[in-house]
Structures are given as C-alpha cells and as structure tokens.
Scaffold this motif. Structure first.
Motif, PDB file in Angstrom:
ATOM      1  N   SER A  67       0.836  -1.205   0.000  1.00  0.00           N
ATOM      2  CA  SER A  67       0.000   0.000   0.000  1.00  0.00           C
ATOM      3  C   SER A  67       0.869   1.253   0.000  1.00  0.00           C
ATOM      4  O   SER A  67       0.581   2.227  -0.703  1.00  0.00           O
ATOM      5  CB  SER A  67      -0.913   0.013   1.228  1.00  0.00           C
ATOM      6  OG  SER A  67      -1.767  -1.100   1.214  1.00  0.00           O
ATOM      7  N   GLU A  93      -4.157  -8.336  -2.420  1.00  0.00           N
ATOM      8  CA  GLU A  93      -5.176  -7.339  -2.774  1.00  0.00           C
ATOM      9  C   GLU A  93      -4.537  -6.111  -3.437  1.00  0.00           C
ATOM     10  O   GLU A  93      -4.998  -5.630  -4.481  1.00  0.00           O
ATOM     11  CB  GLU A  93      -5.924  -6.923  -1.498  1.00  0.00           C
ATOM     12  CG  GLU A  93      -6.980  -5.871  -1.744  1.00  0.00           C
ATOM     13  CD  GLU A  93      -7.496  -5.239  -0.458  1.00  0.00           C
ATOM     14  OE1 GLU A  93      -6.886  -5.434   0.612  1.00  0.00           O
ATOM     15  OE2 GLU A  93      -8.512  -4.540  -0.532  1.00  0.00           O
ATOM     16  N   ILE A  94      -3.442  -5.643  -2.839  1.00  0.00           N
ATOM     17  CA  ILE A  94      -2.825  -4.414  -3.323  1.00  0.00           C
ATOM     18  C   ILE A  94      -1.922  -4.674  -4.534  1.00  0.00           C
ATOM     19  O   ILE A  94      -1.645  -3.766  -5.322  1.00  0.00           O
ATOM     20  CB  ILE A  94      -2.052  -3.700  -2.191  1.00  0.00           C
ATOM     21  CG1 ILE A  94      -2.863  -3.700  -0.887  1.00  0.00           C
ATOM     22  CG2 ILE A  94      -1.705  -2.266  -2.579  1.00  0.00           C
ATOM     23  CD1 ILE A  94      -4.201  -2.986  -0.957  1.00  0.00           C
ATOM     24  N   TYR A  96      -2.804  -6.378  -7.068  1.00  0.00           N
ATOM     25  CA  TYR A  96      -3.697  -6.093  -8.201  1.00  0.00           C
ATOM     26  C   TYR A  96      -3.907  -4.592  -8.372  1.00  0.00           C
ATOM     27  O   TYR A  96      -3.984  -4.084  -9.495  1.00  0.00           O
ATOM     28  CB  TYR A  96      -5.059  -6.779  -7.980  1.00  0.00           C
ATOM     29  CG  TYR A  96      -5.110  -8.200  -8.492  1.00  0.00           C
ATOM     30  CD1 TYR A  96      -4.374  -9.200  -7.873  1.00  0.00           C
ATOM     31  CD2 TYR A  96      -5.892  -8.537  -9.591  1.00  0.00           C
ATOM     32  CE1 TYR A  96      -4.418 -10.502  -8.331  1.00  0.00           C
ATOM     33  CE2 TYR A  96      -5.942  -9.844 -10.065  1.00  0.00           C
ATOM     34  CZ  TYR A  96      -5.204 -10.819  -9.424  1.00  0.00           C
ATOM     35  OH  TYR A  96      -5.247 -12.109  -9.891  1.00  0.00           O
ATOM     36  N   ILE A  97      -4.014  -3.885  -7.261  1.00  0.00           N
ATOM     37  CA  ILE A  97      -4.273  -2.448  -7.342  1.00  0.00           C
ATOM     38  C   ILE A  97      -3.060  -1.722  -7.937  1.00  0.00           C
ATOM     39  O   ILE A  97      -3.204  -0.793  -8.733  1.00  0.00           O
ATOM     40  CB  ILE A  97      -4.671  -1.897  -5.954  1.00  0.00           C
ATOM     41  CG1 ILE A  97      -6.055  -2.458  -5.576  1.00  0.00           C
ATOM     42  CG2 ILE A  97      -4.674  -0.373  -5.938  1.00  0.00           C
ATOM     43  CD1 ILE A  97      -6.498  -2.168  -4.170  1.00  0.00           C
ATOM     44  N   SER A 100      -3.286  -2.412 -11.695  1.00  0.00           N
ATOM     45  CA  SER A 100      -4.407  -1.769 -12.378  1.00  0.00           C
ATOM     46  C   SER A 100      -4.325  -0.253 -12.289  1.00  0.00           C
ATOM     47  O   SER A 100      -4.883   0.444 -13.134  1.00  0.00           O
ATOM     48  CB  SER A 100      -5.743  -2.289 -11.847  1.00  0.00           C
ATOM     49  OG  SER A 100      -5.781  -2.174 -10.453  1.00  0.00           O
ATOM     50  N   SER A 101      -3.587   0.262 -11.298  1.00  0.00           N
ATOM     51  CA  SER A 101      -3.355   1.710 -11.239  1.00  0.00           C
ATOM     52  C   SER A 101      -2.161   2.105 -12.107  1.00  0.00           C
ATOM     53  O   SER A 101      -1.796   3.279 -12.154  1.00  0.00           O
ATOM     54  CB  SER A 101      -3.116   2.162  -9.793  1.00  0.00           C
ATOM     55  OG  SER A 101      -4.234   1.856  -8.993  1.00  0.00           O
ATOM     56  N   GLY A 213      -7.567   5.873  -8.129  1.00  0.00           N
ATOM     57  CA  GLY A 213      -8.419   4.905  -7.449  1.00  0.00           C
ATOM     58  C   GLY A 213      -9.881   5.271  -7.314  1.00  0.00           C
ATOM     59  O   GLY A 213     -10.522   4.913  -6.321  1.00  0.00           O
TER      60      GLY A 213
END
Lengths: 392, 110
Positions: A67, A93-94, A96-97, A100-101, A213
């Motif tokens: 994160s 979880e992060i 992927y973020i 995708s970010s 986001g």
C-alpha cells in the motif's frame, strides 16, 4: 565487452540490495520475511549509512508495504519493495491495485513455498498465485541475473508503452542465500542507465491535479482492463530494447527466452529460475552421450512468451516442462501455458509435465535425466502429470 | 451514455486526469421515481434545497428572497428526500395540494 572492475562473491540478496542502492529509489517500504529478509536488511544498512537518499518506511505488514509503495508511486516516486511467499500472499489485494493503477513498482520476490503446512524453502507457488495480477514477471537463474534483472525492471516498468509493476523472481535460499560471483556495474553506469524516474500523473504535481483509485463501475472498468491487456503486449518489445542497451554497458545478453543448446535439440526442457542451471549441466552430460537435448528458460513468464515458444518448439520430438508449483485440480502453471501455446503449431512435439522441488525439495541431475530418458523412450503422456523426487 | 470513451482514449489506470469531472456524471439516469414540482402549493421554505444530496434543486433569488425554481433532472437520482422533508407534501395531503409529488418515471416520455 566492458571491463569488469567490480567482481564480488555475494549472496543473491546482497546482489539485489546493491542493485537497489545503485538505483537509489525515492521510497522503499518493506516488511521482512524469510528468505527475502537479507535484501531489506542490507538495504536498511545503506539507508542508515546515508549511502542512499531513500525514504525507508518500516511497515507493520506486507499489505501495508505494498500500500505504501502504491501511494509513493502514485505521488511520482520511484518506489520498491521486496517480499516472499506468505508476505506476497498478504499483499495480494494491493498487488492487483498496483498493476491496475499502472504504477511501475519494482519488487524482487525470493520465491518460497506458500503455507501450509508452513515451509520457508524454495518453491514457485507464491509468484504463480500472482500470475494473473497484471504484474510483469521476470525470473532469474542466479545472483547475477537477479542483479541485472532488477536494474532492467526499473526501466521496463516505467516505459511509456508499459507502465506496469515488475516482479523480479529469484529462488529463495538457493539464490537469495547462496554465495556466487557477481559482476557489478559502476554506480555511475547504473545511475545513467536507470536515469531519472519517468513519472506519469504524479499526485505531487499540484498544478495538474488527478484522482487515483476512483470507483470504476460497469461503464469503464472493462476499458481499463483492456488497457492493461494492451500494455502487456508491449512488454516483450520494450524488454528487448532495454536488454540491448543493458548489453552495451554490461556485456551480458538478455532476451525473452534463455536458449541453451537448442539449435539441433530434439528434446527440450523448460524450467524457470535456478533449476535451469542444473538442467544446463545435465544437458551437457547427456550431449556427451550423444543425446540432442537443450533447455529453454523463460526470463519473462508474464507476459507469457507464447509466440517465441511456438517458433522454437514447433517440430521438436518432445518438450518436457518442469514446474516448481502445482495447480490443484488442474495442470501445473508453466506446463498449462506451454501446452496451450503449442495447440496452434503445425508439428506438435510430445509433451511431458513434471512437478518438482515443492517446499524446497532438491532437484538433482538424476531427476532431470530421468525426465529426459522417459522422453527418449517415448514414455511421456500429454495428459499425465509426473513428479520428480517424490516418495510414493 | 452515448459519449462514453473507448479504451484507447481513456487515461490509464483509472486515473481521472482533470478535476471536477463529477459534474459530468449524469446521475439522473439512476432515477426510478421523479419529484414533480407544483409551484402553486410551494411556500419557498428551502427545505428541499437544503436537504437534496445532489444539489439538484434549482432556486433563484427574487427581491432578496430565495425562490424554488424546480428540479435539475440531469442530476436528480429520485431519492425522494425533498418530498419527505417538504412541509407541504405528506401522505395525509391530497396530491393536488402537495408542492412535490413523487411519480414513477414510467409516466414520462423522455
């Protein structure tokens, strides 16, 4: 070939920490986990010694580490972290973020078995669990490659046509803790190679405010996924361009695939990571006995080198795929992808799937020979998964 | 929704690369019940204007006093809060005496 001025005997973890020192990232956030720990430990020493300008964030978990680097990268920083196994799973979880970010974070992963039962040794189940996360996956065979690929990863992820995070996989303990000779580049050479961070939409550019986001529902989410698919299509071309540049400064050549004695090979083995070294040794032994064998080691597993493997494997007698992780209820991840790639080739080779080395179980020359010999005698089956070094 | 961009035109990563784009979001498409304004019953108390979560109540100032103009259906989601807080609109009042009447969207052509 550039002159080697700085040849040292180091562990893979030291090699990577040194790469990080030379990259001098703006932010590193990491949480220690075996066998990644020494990477962070050595790097923390560089920070304490003032050898880097990095803002180091000691976080309370890997979820926080990922994160924090997501936030840093969105702000416009060159950000890095490192992890292994359950740490990577906690980041999931992060992870992927980050992808995708479209944040070009670089993360060395000391590949280790995912629990449970708990095990700290080399296995590829951690990285394979993230293979569809949208990260580029590079795979190193030894400490030298781990060092080199970490440097290349910075350029690759930040490239305008890519803008994706990059995972540099290096086998836990085997590479991370094994001592090998590594040729380091000069600090100045690395500094020039990685250059200034190439930022896009930095949050700290207050004159051009952006939002990261936001909620992305059925009206736009699909389009953003399509952009990620497109970005992955550019990776191999960009990697080749950067590898060419890297060769000029290092004398070391990288490509999509590391091909060992494949030109006339009738039987080709495919393996990721350090096991490729043992396979190369075995290939030499078998060639002394007159067998036309070779090895292909993908330096890039995501994006998957489908086209390159189709060209290379078409018309061979047999292809043996080694996997250091299982996919319960399905075919092992590397095998599944190779098999799928070969569906379209005109002259399909016979295929064999071999799972080995789970939880750090040693893979030996005899195991590799056994797999090759089964192929020589025609005793391989496309639909059968076999196991090397497993007690029945 | 015809002006949605294709994947080649969008900023990557879901980034919104300019501020205040929420104004472009036509939340009115969410509406299933529509508040209909009856000016003849309105006492211009401004409760609806104050409570509306989407600033979809339009007003004007006449002789220094605020006056209800009507609803902006581009943004109105049809939540019905306006009718709920309106002192001139409740279940006990007959429809013709209410200042805001909630009607199903299906009754309207547009």
């Amino acid at each position: 070939m550039p002159e080697v001025k700085n040849r040292q005997a180091v562990t893979g973890a030291q090699a990577i920490a040194n790469a990080m020192r030379q990259i001098n990232p703006d932010v590193v956030a990491a949480y220690p986990i075996t066998p990644q720990t020494p990477v962070v430990e050595y790097f923390a020493q560089y920070v304490a010694d003032g050898a880097v300008d990095t803002e180091m964030i000691p976080v309370e978990s890997e979820h926080s580490a990922m994160s924090a680097v997501v936030g840093a990268a969105a702000a416009g920083a060159r950000a890095m972290t490192a992890t292994a196994a359950n740490g990577l799973a906690l980041m999931h979880e992060i992870v992927y973020i980050a992808a995708s970010s479209r944040l070009p974070i670089v993360m060395p992963v000391a590949n280790r078995a995912l629990s449970g039962p708990i095990n700290i040794h080399c296995d590829h189940s951690d990285a394979m669990a993230e293979r569809d996360s949208g990260w580029i996956q590079l795979w190193a065979e030894n400490a030298q490659e781990a060092y080199d690929l970490t440097l290349i990863a910075v350029r690759l992820g930040e490239h305008e046509d890519v803008r994706l995070p990059v995972m540099v996989n290096f086998d836990g303990f085997i590479i991370s803790h094994g001592v090998e000779v590594v040729d380091f580049l000069d600090d100045e050479v690395v500094k020039k190679f990685v250059g200034e961070p190439k930022v896009k939409y930095p949050l700290l550019d207050v004159n051009n405010p952006v939002t990261y986001g936001p909620l992305d529902l059925y009206d736009y989410y699909f389009e953003h996924k399509r952009q990620q698919i497109e970005a992955m299509k550019h990776v191999k071309r960009v990697f080749k361009e950067i590898a060419e540049e890297f060769e000029k400064i290092s004398g070391r050549k990288y490509d999509i695939l590391d091909k060992y004695k494949v030109d006339d090979a009738e039987y080709i083995m495919i393996a990721l990571g350090s096991t490729a070294g043992t396979v190369k040794y075995t290939v030499d032994l078998l060639r002394e006995q007159g067998h036309k064998v070779g090895l292909v080691k993908p330096w890039i597993f995501r994006p998957f080198p489908k086209k390159e493997l189709q060209e290379l494997l078409n018309g061979r007698k047999a292809v043996i795929v080694l996997d250091r992780s299982a996919s319960f209820g399905a075919e092992a991840p590397v095998y599944e992808a190779v098999k799928s790639a070969l569906y379209e080739v005109s002259d399909r080779p016979k295929l064999g799937s071999y799972v080995y080395g789970l939880g750090g179980r040693d893979i030996k020359v005899d195991h590799i020979k056994q797999a090759f010999e089964e192929a020589f005698s025609g005793n391989i089956n496309t639909d059968e998964e076999r196991y090397l070094g497993l007690r029945e | 929704m015809a002006d949605l961009k294709g994947w080649k035109e969008l900023a990557i990563g879901g980034v919104i690369d300019k501020p205040s784009t929420a104004k472009e979001y036509q939340t009115g498409t969410w509406r299933v019940i529509r508040p209909v304004y009856k000016p003849e019953n309105c006492i211009n108390c401004m409760f609806c204007w104050l409570y509306c979560p989407d600033q979809a109540v339009e007003i004007e100032v006449v002789d220094g006093k605020p006056k209800m103009k009507g609803f902006n259906y581009y943004y109105c989601k049809g939540c019905g809060l306006c009718a709920n807080v309106c002192p001139k609109s409740n279940d006990k009042l007959p429809e013709e005496k209410r200042a805001i009447v909630m009607k199903p969207e299906t009754e309207f052509q547009d």
